[in-house]
Design an enzyme around this catalytic site. Structure first.
Site, PDB file in Angstrom:
ATOM      1  N   PRO A 165     -47.220  -1.965  36.526  1.00 29.57           N
ATOM      2  CG  PRO A 165     -48.093  -3.001  34.647  1.00 29.57           C
ATOM      3  CD  PRO A 165     -47.453  -1.726  35.102  1.00 29.57           C
ATOM      4  CG  ASN A 166     -48.330  -7.493  37.907  1.00 34.75           C
ATOM      5  OD1 ASN A 166     -49.287  -7.801  38.618  1.00 34.75           O
ATOM      6  ND2 ASN A 166     -48.401  -7.473  36.596  1.00 34.75           N
ATOM      7  NE  ARG A 203     -44.227  -9.766  38.716  1.00 36.76           N
ATOM      8  CZ  ARG A 203     -43.881  -8.875  37.821  1.00 36.76           C
ATOM      9  NH1 ARG A 203     -43.436  -7.697  38.202  1.00 36.76           N
ATOM     10  NH2 ARG A 203     -44.016  -9.125  36.547  1.00 36.76           N
ATOM     11  CE1 TYR A 229     -39.217  -8.739  37.365  1.00 42.50           C
ATOM     12  CE2 TYR A 229     -40.756 -10.512  37.899  1.00 42.50           C
ATOM     13  CZ  TYR A 229     -40.230  -9.616  36.998  1.00 42.50           C
ATOM     14  OH  TYR A 229     -40.699  -9.591  35.705  1.00 42.50           O
ATOM     15  CG  ASN A 245     -39.581  -1.465  36.007  1.00 39.81           C
ATOM     16  OD1 ASN A 245     -40.157  -1.818  34.987  1.00 39.81           O
ATOM     17  ND2 ASN A 245     -38.981  -2.306  36.838  1.00 39.81           N
ATOM     18  CB  ALA A 272     -46.330  -6.034  31.546  1.00 38.90           C
ATOM     19  CD  GLU A 322     -37.275   1.197  28.979  1.00 36.78           C
ATOM     20  OE1 GLU A 322     -36.965   1.961  28.044  1.00 36.78           O
ATOM     21  OE2 GLU A 322     -37.845   0.100  28.814  1.00 36.78           O
ATOM     22  CG  HIS A 362     -36.893  -3.234  32.019  1.00 36.07           C
ATOM     23  ND1 HIS A 362     -38.259  -3.252  32.167  1.00 36.07           N
ATOM     24  CD2 HIS A 362     -36.630  -2.428  30.966  1.00 36.07           C
ATOM     25  CE1 HIS A 362     -38.808  -2.503  31.230  1.00 36.07           C
ATOM     26  NE2 HIS A 362     -37.840  -1.983  30.487  1.00 36.07           N
ATOM     27  NE  ARG A 410     -38.252 -12.492  32.583  1.00 29.97           N
ATOM     28  CZ  ARG A 410     -39.165 -11.835  33.309  1.00 29.97           C
ATOM     29  NH1 ARG A 410     -38.948 -10.591  33.692  1.00 29.97           N
ATOM     30  NH2 ARG A 410     -40.285 -12.442  33.657  1.00 29.97           N
TER      31      ARG A 410
HETATM   32  C1  DQA Z   1     -39.806  -5.798  34.346  1.00 35.61           C
HETATM   33  C2  DQA Z   1     -39.726  -6.705  33.116  1.00 35.61           C
HETATM   34  C3  DQA Z   1     -41.080  -6.793  32.428  1.00 35.61           C
HETATM   35  O1  DQA Z   1     -40.995  -7.624  31.288  1.00 35.61           O
HETATM   36  C4  DQA Z   1     -42.103  -7.392  33.363  1.00 35.61           C
HETATM   37  O2  DQA Z   1     -43.371  -7.414  32.759  1.00 35.61           O
HETATM   38  C5  DQA Z   1     -42.153  -6.693  34.678  1.00 35.61           C
HETATM   39  C6  DQA Z   1     -40.923  -6.228  35.289  1.00 35.61           C
HETATM   40  C7  DQA Z   1     -38.498  -5.810  35.141  1.00 35.61           C
HETATM   41  O3  DQA Z   1     -38.335  -4.918  35.971  1.00 35.61           O
HETATM   42  O4  DQA Z   1     -37.657  -6.695  34.960  1.00 35.61           O
HETATM   43  O5  DQA Z   1     -43.208  -6.634  35.301  1.00 35.61           O
HETATM   44  O6  DQA Z   1     -40.035  -4.474  33.908  1.00 35.61           O
END
Ligand code: DQA
Length: 141
Positions: free
Chosen positions: A9-10, A17, A22, A71, A74, A95, A97, A104
């Site tokens: 998501p997102n 964003r 990011y 990835n 959240a 995985e 991020h 964070r």
């Molecule tokens: C994320 C880190 C997560 O905590 C966050 O909710 C994201 C992106 C990252 O790529 O740093 O949406 O996975």
């Protein structure tokens, strides 16, 4: 080699964003570069904001591909369903991020997926995806 990249998501909003966290680049733009860096890789890219759709994609691409870069955004911190899907997959899963989740908020420090993945790359920006693919394409069984 067929490699799946699944974004949660997102991550469809990358570039717009929170650019301080990011960056300014969309994932589609970055994917074009990845394809040119790995011309022999057949990429399957999937993004969804919906938990169950991500479970479906992990199941499906997890059996169609030889490696998975995930990835789950959240959902990494909350989703037992995605963790169960990752646990079931028979191929190596990396995985990723983009941000350093450990620098964070505390709720981002735990990933329910990490125990079931082959490896984890955090905090190296979009370059984390290239490093993951580099590993998957050069890894010895
Ligand atoms: C994320 C880190 C997560 O905590 C966050 O909710 C994201 C992106 C990252 O790529 O740093 O949406 O996975």
């Amino acid at each position: 080699m067929r490699i799946a990249i699944i974004n949660g998501p997102n991550l469809n909003m990358l570039g717009k964003r929170e650019p301080d966290i990011y960056g300014n680049r969309s994932f589609e733009d970055y994917l074009t570069e990845l394809k040119s860096v790995f011309p022999d890789v057949d990429f399957a890219y999937y993004q969804s904001n919906v938990e169950g759709e991500l479970v479906d994609a992990i199941q499906q691409l997890g059996s169609d591909c030889e490696g998975l870069v995930l990835n789950a955004a959240a959902y990494s911190h909350t989703s037992l369903a995605i963790a169960d899907a990752v646990k079931t997959v028979q191929i190596p899963v990396i995985e990723v991020h983009i941000s350093n989740v450990y620098a964070r908020e505390p709720e981002r420090h735990r990933s329910l997926l990490s125990a079931y993945v082959t490896g984890l790359i955090v905090g190296l920006g979009l370059d984390g995806y290239r490093l993951a693919i580099n590993h998957l394409t050069s890894r010895k069984p």
